[in-house]
Design an enzyme around this catalytic site. Structure first.
Site, PDB file in Angstrom:
ATOM      1  N   ASP A 101      -6.753  -3.414  -6.915  1.00 47.46           N
ATOM      2  CA  ASP A 101      -7.352  -3.947  -5.693  1.00 47.46           C
ATOM      3  C   ASP A 101      -7.603  -5.429  -5.894  1.00 47.46           C
ATOM      4  O   ASP A 101      -7.900  -5.867  -7.012  1.00 47.46           O
ATOM      5  CB  ASP A 101      -8.665  -3.225  -5.372  1.00 47.46           C
ATOM      6  CG  ASP A 101      -9.156  -3.541  -3.971  1.00 47.46           C
ATOM      7  OD1 ASP A 101      -9.972  -4.478  -3.823  1.00 47.46           O
ATOM      8  OD2 ASP A 101      -8.720  -2.874  -3.021  1.00 47.46           O
ATOM      9  N   ARG A 122      -3.850   6.318   0.611  1.00 47.78           N
ATOM     10  CA  ARG A 122      -4.468   7.460   1.279  1.00 47.78           C
ATOM     11  C   ARG A 122      -3.554   8.240   2.219  1.00 47.78           C
ATOM     12  O   ARG A 122      -3.908   9.337   2.633  1.00 47.78           O
ATOM     13  CB  ARG A 122      -5.703   6.997   2.048  1.00 47.78           C
ATOM     14  CG  ARG A 122      -6.856   6.582   1.148  1.00 47.78           C
ATOM     15  CD  ARG A 122      -7.997   6.002   1.961  1.00 47.78           C
ATOM     16  NE  ARG A 122      -7.619   4.726   2.555  1.00 47.78           N
ATOM     17  CZ  ARG A 122      -8.367   4.076   3.457  1.00 47.78           C
ATOM     18  NH1 ARG A 122      -9.502   4.596   3.871  1.00 47.78           N
ATOM     19  NH2 ARG A 122      -7.965   2.914   3.933  1.00 47.78           N
ATOM     20  N   ARG A 137      -8.467  11.420  -5.351  1.00 43.08           N
ATOM     21  CA  ARG A 137      -9.711  10.808  -4.880  1.00 43.08           C
ATOM     22  C   ARG A 137     -10.825  11.831  -4.678  1.00 43.08           C
ATOM     23  O   ARG A 137     -12.007  11.462  -4.610  1.00 43.08           O
ATOM     24  CB  ARG A 137      -9.445  10.041  -3.583  1.00 43.08           C
ATOM     25  CG  ARG A 137      -8.681   8.746  -3.798  1.00 43.08           C
ATOM     26  CD  ARG A 137      -9.572   7.642  -4.348  1.00 43.08           C
ATOM     27  NE  ARG A 137     -10.369   7.058  -3.275  1.00 43.08           N
ATOM     28  CZ  ARG A 137     -11.650   7.210  -3.106  1.00 43.08           C
ATOM     29  NH1 ARG A 137     -12.341   7.940  -3.963  1.00 43.08           N
ATOM     30  NH2 ARG A 137     -12.279   6.653  -2.091  1.00 43.08           N
ATOM     31  N   ARG A 162       0.825  -1.219   0.000  1.00 40.12           N
ATOM     32  CA  ARG A 162       0.000   0.000   0.000  1.00 40.12           C
ATOM     33  C   ARG A 162       0.857   1.266   0.000  1.00 40.12           C
ATOM     34  O   ARG A 162       0.500   2.276   0.613  1.00 40.12           O
ATOM     35  CB  ARG A 162      -0.956   0.027   1.194  1.00 40.12           C
ATOM     36  CG  ARG A 162      -2.031  -1.055   1.164  1.00 40.12           C
ATOM     37  CD  ARG A 162      -2.984  -0.905   2.331  1.00 40.12           C
ATOM     38  NE  ARG A 162      -3.926  -2.023   2.374  1.00 40.12           N
ATOM     39  CZ  ARG A 162      -4.485  -2.480   3.497  1.00 40.12           C
ATOM     40  NH1 ARG A 162      -4.196  -1.912   4.654  1.00 40.12           N
ATOM     41  NH2 ARG A 162      -5.326  -3.487   3.455  1.00 40.12           N
ATOM     42  N   TYR A 220     -14.555 -12.555   1.185  1.00 38.07           N
ATOM     43  CA  TYR A 220     -15.258 -11.325   0.819  1.00 38.07           C
ATOM     44  C   TYR A 220     -16.551 -11.621   0.061  1.00 38.07           C
ATOM     45  O   TYR A 220     -17.589 -10.977   0.270  1.00 38.07           O
ATOM     46  CB  TYR A 220     -14.357 -10.444  -0.044  1.00 38.07           C
ATOM     47  CG  TYR A 220     -13.366  -9.618   0.729  1.00 38.07           C
ATOM     48  CD1 TYR A 220     -13.779  -8.531   1.491  1.00 38.07           C
ATOM     49  CD2 TYR A 220     -12.002  -9.899   0.686  1.00 38.07           C
ATOM     50  CE1 TYR A 220     -12.871  -7.754   2.207  1.00 38.07           C
ATOM     51  CE2 TYR A 220     -11.086  -9.127   1.388  1.00 38.07           C
ATOM     52  CZ  TYR A 220     -11.523  -8.060   2.144  1.00 38.07           C
ATOM     53  OH  TYR A 220     -10.618  -7.296   2.851  1.00 38.07           O
TER      54      TYR A 220
END
Length: 384
Positions: free
Chosen positions: A95, A48, A57, A44, A176
């Protein structure tokens, strides 16, 4: 936004036209070769915690960034530019849940919550809603936008570092797809394993086939190494990991190696340090990524013993990791001391330095710089 290279269909792309690689430290370490210092990158590393990512974003939702090659390239390049000369690999911005999307499930990224699948698989009958490779489903067609992003990014990198591709592992993706998002107990997904074991194996097998094809396509598009994320491995007991995760990890690695035997493969089975020996002896992964719940010296000893005792007597396994990401919230001096301690724990074992999981949204970007600089200084001094 940076300019990107020419977009191309991955099946027709000629890899020889990519810029020459200038820093092959990561690739050499992944193959167990001696290096002048440990290469370093971070899971990552594009995300963010970077203000430049947050600026993108503001105008684009998460999956639009993933699905737009120019945006995915820009985001992948952001940490490479910010930490110029400190990172030894880029990882394509995407992702793991693009695979369930491609298979026909709706996946949303909900602010403050994370991934959400509004219509998950409740019973085995719901598998009829999934795209099926046996019925004309094309992985390359559905996920071509990832391939184009990889190709574009190889050009944008101009050979400064290698580009990594990745995918989620079958058990993690199944979790998921059944839970509808993250979970504290994974009760719904585990119920499938124990109540519908035959259906669970069918689903895991179908996911495995898609993931294996997807990873091969990423190499065709220009990925120079691959990582498979079994993020929820630690939610399984050793017995259940051996039945519902390990065989599919091995199957995927074998499939990729049958097409690209020299492509470095990494497995990150978070929380499954109990399975180190099995990963060494029963799969074809070149690199085992560790989380922070095992001491480096312990992992080195176990992996070396397993490699020497295995039927194939593998000469070397490279380890990756494994600083606790929350240590980046500490003061710079603590980050330096604990990072140096981690490096010394790996000793002379082939190492790719990394965190034990991914960067967090509230990390200070300058604290990551301290981590990267310490890896450079410490491992270079260790190998003089």
């Amino acid at each position: 936004m940076t300019s990107t290279g020419p977009s191309s269909d991955s099946e027709n792309y000629d890899n020889t036209s990519f810029p020459a690689l200038k820093n092959d430290l990561y690739l050499r370490a992944a193959r167990g070769e001696a290096t002048e210092r440990a290469p370093v990158w971070c899971m990552r590393q594009a995300g963010r915690y970077l203000p430049e990512f947050r600026a993108i974003r503001v105008e684009h939702d998460f999956f639009r960034v993933c699905r737009t090659p120019a945006l995915a390239t820009e985001v992948t390049m952001q940490p490479i530019r910010r930490y110029d000369g400190l990172l030894d690999a880029a990882i394509i911005f995407s992702d793991i849940l693009v695979v369930p999307q491609a298979m026909g499930l709706v996946v949303e990224m909900v602010p403050g919550k994370g991934p959400h699948l509004p219509d998950p698989l409740h019973t085995p009958e719901d598998m009829q809603r999934l795209q099926d490779l046996r019925k004309g489903f094309s992985v390359d067609r559905e996920l071509d936008y990832v391939y184009k992003a990889i190709t574009n990014t190889r050009h944008a990198l101009a050979g400064c570092v290698p580009l990594l591709g990745f995918a989620g592992a079958p058990w993690t993706l199944m979790a998921y797809m059944v839970e509808g998002g993250g979970s504290k107990t994974f009760a719904l997904a585990k119920t499938w394993l124990f109540k519908y074991p035959a259906a669970a194996h069918e689903l895991l097998g179908r996911i495995s086939a898609v993931v294996a094809s997807f990873l091969v396509g990423q190499v065709r598009a220009g990925a120079q190494a691959l990582q498979l994320f079994e993020s929820w491995a630690g939610e399984l007991s050793p017995r259940d990991f051996a039945e519902f995760s390990l065989p599919y990890l091995a199957r995927i690695a074998s499939h990729v190696k049958s097409h690209y035997p020299d492509e470095p493969l990494t497995i990150f089975a978070k929380g499954a340090h109990y399975a180190l020996e099995q990963l060494v002896q029963e799969t074809a992964f070149d690199v085992i990524s560790l989380d922070w719940t095992i001491e480096p010296a312990v992992a080195c000893k176990r992996v070396a013993a397993a490699a020497s005792a295995g039927a194939t007597s593998r000469s070397s396994i490279t380890l990756q990791g494994n600083l606790d990401p929350t240590l980046l919230f500490a003061d710079p001096e603590t980050i330096r001391s604990r990072t140096a301690e981690m490096c010394r724990g790996f000793g002379n074992t082939p190492l790719i330095a990394n965190l034990g999981h991914g960067m967090m949204p509230t990390h200070d970007p300058e604290h990551l710089r301290v981590f990267l600089e310490t890896i450079h200084e410490t491992t270079r001094a260790m190998r003089k």
